[in-house]
Design a protein around this motif. Structure first.
Motif, mmCIF file in Angstrom:
data_model
loop_
_atom_site.group_PDB
_atom_site.id
_atom_site.type_symbol
_atom_site.label_atom_id
_atom_site.label_comp_id
_atom_site.label_asym_id
_atom_site.label_seq_id
_atom_site.Cartn_x
_atom_site.Cartn_y
_atom_site.Cartn_z
ATOM 1 N N ALA A 35 0.916 -1.172 0.065
ATOM 2 C CA ALA A 35 0.080 0.025 -0.079
ATOM 3 C C ALA A 35 0.744 1.231 -0.012
ATOM 4 N N LEU A 36 1.946 1.450 0.916
ATOM 5 C CA LEU A 36 2.611 2.464 0.820
ATOM 6 C C LEU A 36 3.336 2.735 -0.250
ATOM 7 N N PRO A 37 4.095 1.732 -0.940
ATOM 8 C CA PRO A 37 4.941 2.126 -2.136
ATOM 9 C C PRO A 37 4.006 2.452 -3.205
ATOM 10 N N ALA A 38 2.704 1.783 -3.022
ATOM 11 C CA ALA A 38 1.883 2.143 -4.510
ATOM 12 C C ALA A 38 1.460 3.574 -4.184
ATOM 13 N N TYR A 39 1.236 4.149 -3.058
ATOM 14 C CA TYR A 39 0.851 5.542 -2.639
ATOM 15 C C TYR A 39 1.991 6.467 -3.226
ATOM 16 N N ASP A 40 3.254 5.854 -2.786
ATOM 17 C CA ASP A 40 4.509 6.647 -3.084
ATOM 18 C C ASP A 40 4.792 6.970 -4.622
ATOM 19 N N ILE A 41 4.093 5.671 -5.369
ATOM 20 C CA ILE A 41 4.219 5.906 -7.055
ATOM 21 C C ILE A 41 3.171 6.787 -7.275
ATOM 22 N N LEU A 42 2.011 6.595 -6.860
ATOM 23 C CA LEU A 42 1.004 7.597 -7.183
ATOM 24 C C LEU A 42 1.091 9.091 -7.048
ATOM 25 N N GLU A 43 1.838 9.328 -5.739
ATOM 26 C CA GLU A 43 2.058 10.678 -5.224
ATOM 27 C C GLU A 43 3.401 11.198 -6.295
ATOM 28 N N ARG A 44 4.108 10.370 -6.835
ATOM 29 C CA ARG A 44 5.143 11.024 -7.776
ATOM 30 C C ARG A 44 4.567 11.194 -9.075
ATOM 31 N N HIS A 45 3.625 10.519 -9.461
ATOM 32 C CA HIS A 45 3.186 10.706 -10.870
ATOM 33 C C HIS A 45 1.951 11.691 -11.069
ATOM 34 N N LEU A 46 1.128 11.596 -9.917
ATOM 35 C CA LEU A 46 -0.043 12.637 -10.083
ATOM 36 C C LEU A 46 0.412 14.021 -9.960
ATOM 37 N N PRO A 47 -0.304 14.679 -10.622
ATOM 38 C CA PRO A 47 -0.338 16.366 -10.313
ATOM 39 C C PRO A 47 -0.500 16.509 -8.930
ATOM 40 N N LYS A 48 0.679 17.560 -8.424
ATOM 41 C CA LYS A 48 0.670 17.821 -6.933
ATOM 42 C C LYS A 48 -0.686 18.572 -6.551
ATOM 43 N N THR A 49 -1.347 18.932 -7.327
ATOM 44 C CA THR A 49 -2.721 19.670 -7.180
ATOM 45 C C THR A 49 -3.718 18.430 -6.971
ATOM 46 N N TRP A 50 -3.705 17.500 -7.566
ATOM 47 C CA TRP A 50 -4.615 16.328 -7.522
ATOM 48 C C TRP A 50 -4.436 15.747 -6.232
ATOM 49 N N VAL A 51 -3.139 15.386 -5.711
ATOM 50 C CA VAL A 51 -2.919 14.902 -4.382
ATOM 51 C C VAL A 51 -3.216 15.661 -3.459
ATOM 52 N N ARG A 52 -3.102 16.842 -3.600
ATOM 53 C CA ARG A 52 -3.408 17.648 -2.359
ATOM 54 C C ARG A 52 -4.929 17.837 -2.219
ATOM 55 N N ARG A 53 -5.659 17.857 -3.297
ATOM 56 C CA ARG A 53 -7.028 17.701 -3.167
ATOM 57 C C ARG A 53 -7.546 16.436 -2.549
ATOM 58 N N LEU A 54 -6.959 15.280 -3.138
ATOM 59 C CA LEU A 54 -7.433 14.022 -2.730
ATOM 60 C C LEU A 54 -7.177 13.847 -1.126
ATOM 61 N N ASN A 55 -5.992 14.325 -0.680
ATOM 62 C CA ASN A 55 -5.607 14.137 0.664
ATOM 63 C C ASN A 55 -6.304 14.914 1.535
ATOM 64 N N HIS A 56 -7.176 16.097 1.015
ATOM 65 C CA HIS A 56 -8.087 16.929 1.918
ATOM 66 C C HIS A 56 -9.437 16.537 1.459
ATOM 67 N N LEU A 57 -9.732 15.519 0.801
ATOM 68 C CA LEU A 57 -11.078 15.261 0.401
ATOM 69 C C LEU A 57 -11.957 14.879 1.635
ATOM 70 N N THR A 58 -12.872 15.378 2.065
ATOM 71 C CA THR A 58 -13.740 14.884 3.143
ATOM 72 C C THR A 58 -15.141 15.209 2.834
ATOM 73 N N MET A 59 -15.836 14.434 3.599
ATOM 74 C CA MET A 59 -17.399 14.523 3.349
ATOM 75 C C MET A 59 -17.919 16.103 3.625
ATOM 76 N N SER A 60 -18.539 16.349 2.774
ATOM 77 C CA SER A 60 -19.079 17.841 2.832
ATOM 78 C C SER A 60 -20.022 18.008 4.179
ATOM 79 N N GLN A 61 -19.461 19.032 4.940
ATOM 80 C CA GLN A 61 -20.260 19.209 6.015
ATOM 81 C C GLN A 61 -21.344 20.264 6.017
ATOM 82 N N SER A 62 -22.382 19.998 5.940
ATOM 83 C CA SER A 62 -23.330 20.995 5.653
ATOM 84 C C SER A 62 -23.404 22.032 6.952
ATOM 85 N N THR A 63 -23.494 23.239 6.687
ATOM 86 C CA THR A 63 -23.673 24.343 7.776
ATOM 87 C C THR A 63 -24.915 24.482 8.104
ATOM 88 N N THR A 64 -25.484 23.496 8.562
ATOM 89 C CA THR A 64 -27.113 23.546 9.057
ATOM 90 C C THR A 64 -27.311 24.582 10.184
#
Length: 749
Positions: free
Chosen positions: A380-409
């Motif tokens: 898992a960790l080597p696969a993540y390292d490979i993915l992190e090197r080949h994906l655009p940094k903006t994509w990785v940053r967005r995926l790492n901070h992807l969370t469920m939308s918290q509704s401001t109810t």
């Protein structure tokens, strides 16, 4: 000599072969489940060069019992309260993974041209990861205490629950009811009986166990627990469900009692025995020629599980709010199938809806993916390292901070949501109890009363009154529950626009209660509908205003809540409940984990100051749980004992290193155990003896020779104690205890 029955011979063969094979698998650090399957393959009729089981039908009966007890034990480890406390994240991950993997399995089966039922059951098998295998792999790799492992185990618990539901659904589909109406009715029936059994069980069973607590020991608790398990299996089968489903329900009910831990301990050997027979029976169905014939589908299914779980599993955890790195570690960990796949396949064979080749194919796939599980976790960790090197940094940053939308109810919306959800739960539960009570009165009590009272009108009147009285506490709860809650009062006073909707919720619930009263009155009277409605409204008004019914309703609910919380209360009293600050630590990388001190640990008997855990591993021991008591914030002089449970605070890396050290630093045992036997020897003090003229301390009997003087012989029967100041004289007869080598040294010198 009487001839043994084939069943005894078959059991002897199965258990002996299973014992030898599992010892080998234990030494190879492989899951025991695989050892049982291999043992089953060795004793199956398909192996020409080994002894084979002669009566497979009897073994199948024992295997069915094994499935039942396995699910009973699973229920004992399950808690509905824990599921509700998990939040939405595990549910999102589980639903995503199960739906995607089931669809993928059905697609693969369709591509091979298999029948529709084969594809449906294959999808169900491929959707279920193995809790046992993953837990074992986490333990072997030292990952069990890491945060992502806890996320995986939460999803596995939910998968097991979905597997139970899936078995019921597959059984319904297998019966020919594939229409939407039939499926909906099956789901509603399942929900009705599940809620009914759980509520009634939580209300009754703790009362029985509590009243008999003084008279129960391990033996009686085992018999009572297994008896309740089998009873619920019979009830479940009578209601149209499987015996395994009933066993799981009874296990989940007993899991909420104070006796749950004791039941788990006494039931485990029985579960292990019958579970072993089940997995051996799984191996007996493996046919070598089918595996050879279906080698390509097996390899395709293995690749499907590895890649499918790696992708869809990671995606499911990503959707649930985990970072890309954590999601990939979780997804890669679930790339195998196990015990529930076998159970689903067994059910398909017993219902005669799947073809015989599918079972050995699934077993072969399970064996291969199980062997690959540790490697997938490590990848898992080597696969993540490979993915992190080949994906655009903006994509990785967005995926790492992807969370469920918290509704401001708004606060008001949150109050509405809380109130409506609680009203829905209470209305459904009490409606099910009302329906069940009315059904029992109609089918069991009414015929009995009609036989006792010859006059039909009088008998019907008695039945109607009794039915209304029995159901009245539930009807009152439907109508009045939460009407005086904080949410209801706040919504009523904060905004006048809320008042009509709040009144509407009360009207709806009164209408539901009125419908139940109408059904009862319609059953026992011939009045017109208008009169029945008026009569029903009068009964409803009486139920609302009656203080006796109010007190009875409140008393029943409080008793149920006390039974439901009894295990938590007992855990809090004995200090086993986790600290309140868990989950509220400021640093996201810091959390708390439990570690059991092995009985052979070299740390035992040493103080925390001597161990210096903080300087060595960077962790902090917040509590020590010992014999049902909790020692909070232990100081440096606190001694660690074997069997202690240490609650430790640290990061994943620190806890991992700490856990490995705790497991490794143990006493390896004594290779010369046979020489440690204590013996008693009679010594005569003569002129050459070292004891002559010396006291026990001067002679070094204890310090030098590691022996102990039992006594000095006086006459033929008496032994007198030897004073430390006594000097041995010539002719004294001394009885000494020690190991043989030490006694030999004492007599030779």
């Amino acid at each position: 000599m009487a001839e043994l029955t084939p069943l005894v011979k078959d059991l002897a063969l199965i258990l002996v072969v299973a014992g030898m094979v599992t010892i080998v698998f234990k030494k190879l650090k492989q899951p025991l489940v695989l050892g049982y399957i291999v043992a089953g393959f060795l004793v199956s009729p398909h192996m020409p060069y080994t002894m084979s089981v002669t009566d497979s039908e009897d073994i199948k009966v024992w295997a069915d019992i094994g499935v039942m007890f396995t699910l009973f034990s699973l229920g004992l480890d399950f808690s509905f309260k824990k599921i509700f406390k998990m939040g939405a994240a595990p549910f999102i991950a589980t639903i995503t993974i199960v739906f995607c993997m089931m669809s993928l399995g059905m697609l693969v089966g369709h591509l091979f041209g298999w029948t529709k039922m084969n594809c449906i059951f294959l999808g169900g098998m491929l959707a279920m990861s193995s809790t046992t295998i993953i837990y074992k792999a986490f333990d072997d790799l030292g990952l069990r205490q890491q945060k992502f492992a806890g996320l995986v185990m939460s999803v596995l618990i939910l998968e097991d629950i979905l597997a139970i539901v899936m078995m019921v659904m597959l059984a319904a589909i297998s019966g020919g009811g594939e229409g939407g109406d039939t499926m909906l009715m099956s789901i509603l029936k399942l929900g009705f009986f599940l809620v009914l059994w759980f509520v009634v069980g939580i209300f009754i069973i703790p009362l029985i166990l509590r009243s008999a607590r003084r008279f129960t020991n391990a033996e009686t608790l085992l018999i009572v627990s297994l008896g309740l398990c089998c009873l619920m299996a019979v009830v479940s089968t009578t209601a149209g469900f499987s015996s395994a489903f009933g066993a799981f329900v009874m296990g989940s009910i007993l899991a909420e009692t104070i006796e749950a831990e004791k039941i788990i301990k006494v039931v485990e050997p029985v579960k292990n025995l019958f579970g072993a027979i089940f997995f051996v029976s799984v191996g007996m169905l493996v046919q070598p020629h089918i595996i050879v014939e279906y080698a390509i589908p097996i390899l395709v299914l293995v690749v499907t599980i590895l890649l499918g779980q790696a992708f869809f599993g990671s995606m499911g955890f990503l959707f649930s709010g985990q970072s890309l790195k954590s999601a990939m570690r979780c997804g890669f960990s679930m790339a195998q199938i196990g015990e529930f796949s076998f159970i689903i396949a067994t059910m398909g064979l017993s219902l005669h809806v799947i073809e015989g080749f599918l079972y050995p194919v699934v077993v072969a796939v399970s064996v291969i993916t199980t062997f690959l599980t540790p490697y997938m976790m490590k990848a898992a960790l080597p696969a993540y390292d490979i993915l992190e090197r080949h994906l655009p940094k903006t994509w990785v940053r967005r995926l790492n901070h992807l969370t469920m939308s918290q509704s401001t109810t708004k606060v008001e919306d949150k109050k509405w949501k809380s109130l409506l959800s609680q009203l829905a739960v209470f209305t459904v539960v009490y409606s099910i109890l009302s329906a069940a009570t009315i059904s029992i009165m109609f089918t069991i009590v009414t015929p009995f009363i009609r036989r006792m009272i010859p006059l039909a009108s009088a008998a019907d009147a008695v039945c109607a009154v009794l039915t209304i009285l029995f159901v009245s506490p539930f009807l009152r709860a439907i109508m009045m529950k939460k009407n005086h809650s904080e949410e209801f009062k706040a919504l009523w006073t904060e905004n006048r626009l809320n008042r009509m909707p709040l009144v509407f919720t009360i009207i709806i619930r009164i209408a539901i209660a009125l419908a139940f009263v109408f059904i009862v009155c319609k059953k026992f009277t011939n009045f017109s509908n208008a009169i029945l409605i008026c009569l029903g409204m009068a009964v409803v008004l009486f139920v609302i205003l009656s203080r006796a019914i109010k007190h009875r309703s409140i008393k029943l609910e409080r008793l149920f809540i006390m039974n439901l919380r009894s295990r938590d209360i007992e855990a809090r009293v004995h200090g086993r409940r986790r600290p309140l600050f868990e989950g509220k630590l400021l640093d996201r990388d810091i959390h708390i984990a439990d570690f059991d001190v092995p009985l052979e640990s070299l740390w035992a008997g040493r103080t925390l100051k001597e161990l210096a855990l903080g300087s060595k591993y960077g962790v902090h021991v917040s509590s020590i749980l010992r014999a049902g008591r909790r020692l909070n914030i232990p100081d440096g002089e606190s001694v660690v004992f074997p069997g202690d449970k240490l609650q430790v605070i640290g990061s994943d890396e620190q806890l991992g290193v700490f856990g490995m050290a705790l497991v490794k630093e143990i006493d390896e045992g004594d290779d010369e155990l046979e020489k440690r036997e204590m013996k008693l020897r009679r010594l005569v003090v003569d002129g050459s003896s070292k004891l002559l003229g010396n006291t026990m301390e001067e002679s070094g009997i204890r310090q030098v020779f590691n022996c102990m003087v039992v006594g000095l012989e006086e006459g033929l029967e008496n032994l007198s104690q030897v004073s430390p100041q006594y000097k041995f004289e010539k002719g004294d007869i001394v009885w000494v205890v020690g190991e043989e080598d030490d006694l030999n040294r004492l007599t030779q010198e």
